[in-house]
Write an enzyme that holds these catalytic residues in place. Structure first.
Site, PDB file in Angstrom:
ATOM      1  N   ASP A  35     -59.749  34.269  26.168  1.00  0.00           N
ATOM      2  CA  ASP A  35     -60.974  35.004  25.853  1.00  0.00           C
ATOM      3  C   ASP A  35     -62.148  34.213  26.423  1.00  0.00           C
ATOM      4  O   ASP A  35     -62.137  32.980  26.383  1.00  0.00           O
ATOM      5  CB  ASP A  35     -61.129  35.169  24.335  1.00  0.00           C
ATOM      6  CG  ASP A  35     -62.009  36.360  23.965  1.00  0.00           C
ATOM      7  OD1 ASP A  35     -63.193  36.358  24.373  1.00  0.00           O
ATOM      8  OD2 ASP A  35     -61.528  37.273  23.291  1.00  0.00           O
ATOM      9  N   ARG A  40     -65.015  32.331  19.572  1.00  0.00           N
ATOM     10  CA  ARG A  40     -63.836  33.025  19.045  1.00  0.00           C
ATOM     11  C   ARG A  40     -62.572  32.200  19.274  1.00  0.00           C
ATOM     12  O   ARG A  40     -61.723  32.079  18.391  1.00  0.00           O
ATOM     13  CB  ARG A  40     -63.710  34.412  19.686  1.00  0.00           C
ATOM     14  CG  ARG A  40     -62.544  35.215  19.115  1.00  0.00           C
ATOM     15  CD  ARG A  40     -62.410  36.556  19.795  1.00  0.00           C
ATOM     16  NE  ARG A  40     -63.374  37.502  19.281  1.00  0.00           N
ATOM     17  CZ  ARG A  40     -63.569  38.714  19.794  1.00  0.00           C
ATOM     18  NH1 ARG A  40     -62.887  39.088  20.857  1.00  0.00           N
ATOM     19  NH2 ARG A  40     -64.437  39.542  19.272  1.00  0.00           N
ATOM     20  N   PHE A 163     -50.391  50.822  17.731  1.00  0.00           N
ATOM     21  CA  PHE A 163     -50.511  51.794  16.649  1.00  0.00           C
ATOM     22  C   PHE A 163     -50.731  51.058  15.327  1.00  0.00           C
ATOM     23  O   PHE A 163     -50.058  51.306  14.345  1.00  0.00           O
ATOM     24  CB  PHE A 163     -49.247  52.665  16.581  1.00  0.00           C
ATOM     25  CG  PHE A 163     -49.011  53.491  17.817  1.00  0.00           C
ATOM     26  CD1 PHE A 163     -49.725  54.657  18.041  1.00  0.00           C
ATOM     27  CD2 PHE A 163     -48.068  53.097  18.755  1.00  0.00           C
ATOM     28  CE1 PHE A 163     -49.516  55.424  19.182  1.00  0.00           C
ATOM     29  CE2 PHE A 163     -47.840  53.851  19.900  1.00  0.00           C
ATOM     30  CZ  PHE A 163     -48.564  55.027  20.116  1.00  0.00           C
ATOM     31  N   ALA A 165     -52.785  49.753  11.940  1.00  0.00           N
ATOM     32  CA  ALA A 165     -53.786  50.196  10.974  1.00  0.00           C
ATOM     33  C   ALA A 165     -54.421  48.966  10.346  1.00  0.00           C
ATOM     34  O   ALA A 165     -53.733  47.986  10.045  1.00  0.00           O
ATOM     35  CB  ALA A 165     -53.133  51.065   9.898  1.00  0.00           C
ATOM     36  N   GLU A 166     -55.739  49.018  10.159  1.00  0.00           N
ATOM     37  CA  GLU A 166     -56.441  47.880   9.576  1.00  0.00           C
ATOM     38  C   GLU A 166     -55.921  47.612   8.166  1.00  0.00           C
ATOM     39  O   GLU A 166     -55.764  48.530   7.370  1.00  0.00           O
ATOM     40  CB  GLU A 166     -57.951  48.176   9.537  1.00  0.00           C
ATOM     41  CG  GLU A 166     -58.794  46.942   9.414  1.00  0.00           C
ATOM     42  CD  GLU A 166     -60.262  47.215   9.697  1.00  0.00           C
ATOM     43  OE1 GLU A 166     -61.090  46.470   9.161  1.00  0.00           O
ATOM     44  OE2 GLU A 166     -60.563  48.156  10.448  1.00  0.00           O
ATOM     45  N   PHE A 223     -54.321  63.664  16.246  1.00  0.00           N
ATOM     46  CA  PHE A 223     -53.589  64.391  15.206  1.00  0.00           C
ATOM     47  C   PHE A 223     -53.903  63.841  13.816  1.00  0.00           C
ATOM     48  O   PHE A 223     -54.034  64.599  12.851  1.00  0.00           O
ATOM     49  CB  PHE A 223     -52.073  64.325  15.467  1.00  0.00           C
ATOM     50  CG  PHE A 223     -51.572  65.426  16.363  1.00  0.00           C
ATOM     51  CD1 PHE A 223     -52.085  65.606  17.637  1.00  0.00           C
ATOM     52  CD2 PHE A 223     -50.578  66.291  15.937  1.00  0.00           C
ATOM     53  CE1 PHE A 223     -51.624  66.614  18.472  1.00  0.00           C
ATOM     54  CE2 PHE A 223     -50.106  67.313  16.748  1.00  0.00           C
ATOM     55  CZ  PHE A 223     -50.632  67.477  18.019  1.00  0.00           C
ATOM     56  N   CYS A 273     -62.669  54.536  15.438  1.00  0.00           N
ATOM     57  CA  CYS A 273     -61.657  54.777  16.482  1.00  0.00           C
ATOM     58  C   CYS A 273     -61.358  56.248  16.709  1.00  0.00           C
ATOM     59  O   CYS A 273     -61.242  56.698  17.844  1.00  0.00           O
ATOM     60  CB  CYS A 273     -60.350  54.055  16.147  1.00  0.00           C
ATOM     61  SG  CYS A 273     -60.462  52.286  16.394  1.00  0.00           S
TER      62      CYS A 273
END
Length: 302
Positions: A35, A40, A163, A165-166, A223, A273
């Site tokens: 990075d 960071r 895919f 999720a937080e 979706f 998102c």
């Protein structure tokens, strides 16, 4: 094609946790996360694991196990790129705020900067993996940058959307519903399949063509967003009629054809998102002259 060294450009919410889990599950592979943000990277390297720049339950334990063994964080991108067999691109793709597609299309400037850096630094053949959420056919833009360098290096481009999720990212990585890999070169695809096969059952690793994989991420989010918009619309009707939206959601969620997930009424989508990805989908549909398709998905946002 055996992978022993992986480099990831981008140490944010997707790149950091994903590469940390790959390093944890594949001790035979050296994983280097790059990075340009020095603060960071310093946080990723901090001896105090509570100071990691991404908070996810379970992440500190994963980093603690692999960091210094086969997981490394650095700002020195060129060396990591040149030494790697496989390079993941996991940088931000915000909605454009300027020029053609402003307010709808994904801004690919960070992706293109990565491609130029890879093209300049690589002295041997590489597998390039798109990990960021990208518009369909982004690989074409990558190919044109990478293959016109004139230095004789060959690049194979794969799509491997996330895919996550937080709040459940580590759980999602340890036990994914599916891992999706799209590509045109069978050997390159198999090389990435072999990485995930270290811990993911083979029946959960799906392989497709490049474009199907790129589009699947946007479609999945669209979706899911559609379900949130649907229950939000019904919640207004509930308020007028005296029905309870939570009870309605529970009642329809027990139908196996519908299922209970993403039926929680809320203010908007509960994050950025979904709207970003649907706007991207709308823009792509319009680009191809599919105005009814664009209008349909626009209504999910409305």
């Amino acid at each position: 094609m055996k992978v022993t060294k992986i480099c990831c450009l981008g140490s944010g919410y997707v790149g950091g946790p994903t590469m940390s889990v790959i390093a944890q599950k594949c001790p035979h592979i050296t994983v280097t996360i790059v990075d340009i943000n020095e603060k960071r990277i310093a946080a990723w390297n901090d001896p105090d694991l509570s100071k990691l720049p991404v908070y996810e339950p379970g992440l500190a334990e994963v980093v603690g196990e692999a960091r210094g063994r086969n997981l490394f964080f650095t700002t020195e991108g060129d060396r990591a790129i040149d030494e790697a067999d496989m390079i993941f691109i996991s940088v931000n793709t915000p909605t454009k705020t300027y020029g053609k597609g402003k307010g709808m299309a994904a801004d690919l400037k960070y992706i293109e900067l990565c491609a130029r850096q890879i093209a300049a630094a690589a002295t041997s053949d590489k597998i390039i993996v798109e990990k960021s959420t990208l518009p369909v056919r982004t690989a074409e833009a990558l190919k044109s940058i990478l293959h016109n360098t004139g230095n004789g290096v060959s690049f194979h481009i794969l799509s491997n959307p996330e895919f996550l999720a937080e709040g459940t990212a580590i759980q999602d990585l340890h036990n994914p519903d599916r891992v999706l890999i799209g590509g045109e070169n069978p050997e390159a695809v198999q090389a990435l399949v072999d990485v995930y096969a270290s811990w993911v059952p083979p029946e959960r690793i799906l392989t497709t063509n490049l474009w199907s994989s790129e589009l699947s991420k946007l479609t999945a989010n669209a979706f899911l967003a559609q379900r949130v918009s649907s229950i939000n619309a019904i919640s207004e009707l509930c308020e007028r009629t005296g029905a309870n939206v939570d009870e309605v959601a529970r009642a329809i969620g027990t139908d196996s054809r519908i299922g209970p997930k993403f039926l929680k009424a809320s203010v908007g989508f509960g994050g950025s998102c979904f709207q970003k990805d649907i706007l991207n989908l709308v823009y792509i549909a319009r680009t191809y002259g599919l105005h009814e398709v664009a209008h349909y998905w626009e209504q999910v946002i409305t």
